[in-house]
Design an enzyme around this catalytic site. Structure first.
Site, PDB file in Angstrom:
ATOM      1  N   GLU A 184      54.422 -26.631   4.249  1.00  0.00           N
ATOM      2  CA  GLU A 184      55.542 -27.562   4.443  1.00  0.00           C
ATOM      3  C   GLU A 184      56.815 -27.181   5.103  1.00  0.00           C
ATOM      4  OE1 GLU A 184      56.383 -30.100   1.199  1.00  0.00           O
ATOM      5  OE2 GLU A 184      58.065 -30.932   2.072  1.00  0.00           O
ATOM      6  N   GLU A 312      59.519 -38.189   4.440  1.00  0.00           N
ATOM      7  CA  GLU A 312      58.328 -37.602   4.340  1.00  0.00           C
ATOM      8  C   GLU A 312      57.677 -38.004   5.330  1.00  0.00           C
ATOM      9  OE1 GLU A 312      57.652 -35.654   1.736  1.00  0.00           O
ATOM     10  OE2 GLU A 312      58.664 -36.187  -0.182  1.00  0.00           O
TER      11      GLU A 312
END
Ligand SMILES: [Zn+2]
Length: 349
Positions: A184, A312
């Site tokens: 990430e 997100e």
């Protein structure tokens, strides 16, 4: 004798120019059905001319309620209450344009404008345009300014006055979510850098909470907005879930107090609007599953000082989302979506 005559002629020609350059003219516009221009600063003084609403005049100075105006080569006076500042916009066409205290290249530099910035001027003196800087008159060289027309205004919807903090999630010892060979922290940094480039191309001033693979605490990220004088804060993450079928796009804002520290972002309504803009535009750009806008009390949101959101972009635990996030073209689409949402927000505020 002939030589003396010649120099007298030269002085006579140069004198009016020198007089004009010596005093700054502020552009003012008539804000009444019509306005009397008088010989002296008094309502009983002789009327020289009567000009209609919208007329732009050059004010030399202000005395009491009267503006001293240069009108067709004459000095006249008009009541200050029927005049407003007339603003002209220009685009900066230099790498950096110095803002000076007085109209001179040797004057003290108060600050600078970046290339492409759209600035407002309200007058001129010689080769200098007058701007308002930190609440006072300041001067920039007119040689580096391009008049703004309708088309080049729309080309750059933001200005350096629009200050944005982009927060690439995780970093350094904190990799964030991992899946399908992706971390990430790397994906968020890449999307944030791409969004920064796009927002700057739109004219904005953009800061990143990190620009390399380093750890930054959530508190430091939240505090960064105040430090750089930001208008908004946008945190960029990728999601992860125990069930690999979970997928799509979510944008969070902080709309209620935290159960532990009782804190809440000071701008829940504006944050929600920003989240809605970003969710909508990023959905359009990426076509990820639209999971909508939600409220959460993440530290980076609730401890922030400006409207703040956390987006997100897809789930690294989902094979489809991960396969998209693996490609630079998709990360670029994600950055475009975030950029467009921010531009929409600034069009409103
Ligand atoms: Zn994350």
């Amino acid at each position: 004798m002939k030589k003396v005559l010649l120099s007298v002629v030269v002085v006579l020609i140069l004198l009016p120019l020198a007089v004009i350059h010596a005093s700054a003219a502020t552009n003012v516009q008539v804000n009444a059905t019509s306005l009397n221009l008088r010989e002296k600063p008094s309502t009983s003084s002789r009327i020289i001319a009567n000009v209609p609403n919208g007329t732009v005049l050059q004010a030399i100075s202000t005395t009491g309620d009267w503006d001293k105006i240069s009108y067709k080569g004459q000095t006249v006076y008009a009541s200050d209450q029927y005049l407003k500042l007339y603003i002209t916009k220009y685009k900066v066409n230099a790498t950096s344009l110095n803002i000076r205290e007085t109209p001179s290249t040797s004057a003290r530099i108060l600050g600078s404008y970046a290339k492409g910035a759209i600035i407002s001027t309200h007058g001129q003196t010689g080769d200098w345009k007058i701007v308002t800087y930190n609440g006072r008159d300041a001067y920039v060289s007119k040689d580096y300014l391009i008049a703004v027309t309708a088309s080049n205004t729309t080309a750059k919807p933001l200005t350096t006055g629009d200050v944005i903090v982009l927060d690439p999630g995780h970093g350094g010892s904190d990799p964030g979510a991992a899946g399908y060979g992706l971390y990430e922290k790397n994906i968020t940094l890449d999307i944030a850098k791409r969004a920064k480039t796009k927002l700057e191309a739109n004219g904005a001033k953009v800061y990143l909470t990190r620009s390399t693979d380093v750890y930054v605490s959530p508190d430091a990220r939240a505090a960064y907005s105040h430090k750089v004088g930001a208008d908004i804060f946008v945190s960029i993450h990728n999601n992860s879930y125990t069930s690999s079928s979970a997928n799509g796009l979510d944008t969070y804002y902080n709309g209620s107090r935290d159960e532990d520290d009782n804190r809440i972002n000071p701008y829940p309504a504006k944050s929600k609007e920003l989240a809605t803009f970003i969710q909508s535009s990023t959905y359009s750009a990426t076509r990820l599953k639209n999971n909508g806008v939600k409220s959460e009390s993440f530290i980076v949101l609730r401890k922030n000082t400006v409207p703040s959101v956390l987006v997100e972009v897809g789930f690294l635990s989902n094979s489809y989302d991960a396969s998209l996030l693996k490609t630079s073209s998709f990360r670029d689409k994600s950055a475009l979506g975030i950029t467009n949402g921010i531009v929409s927000y600034f069009k409103k505020y």
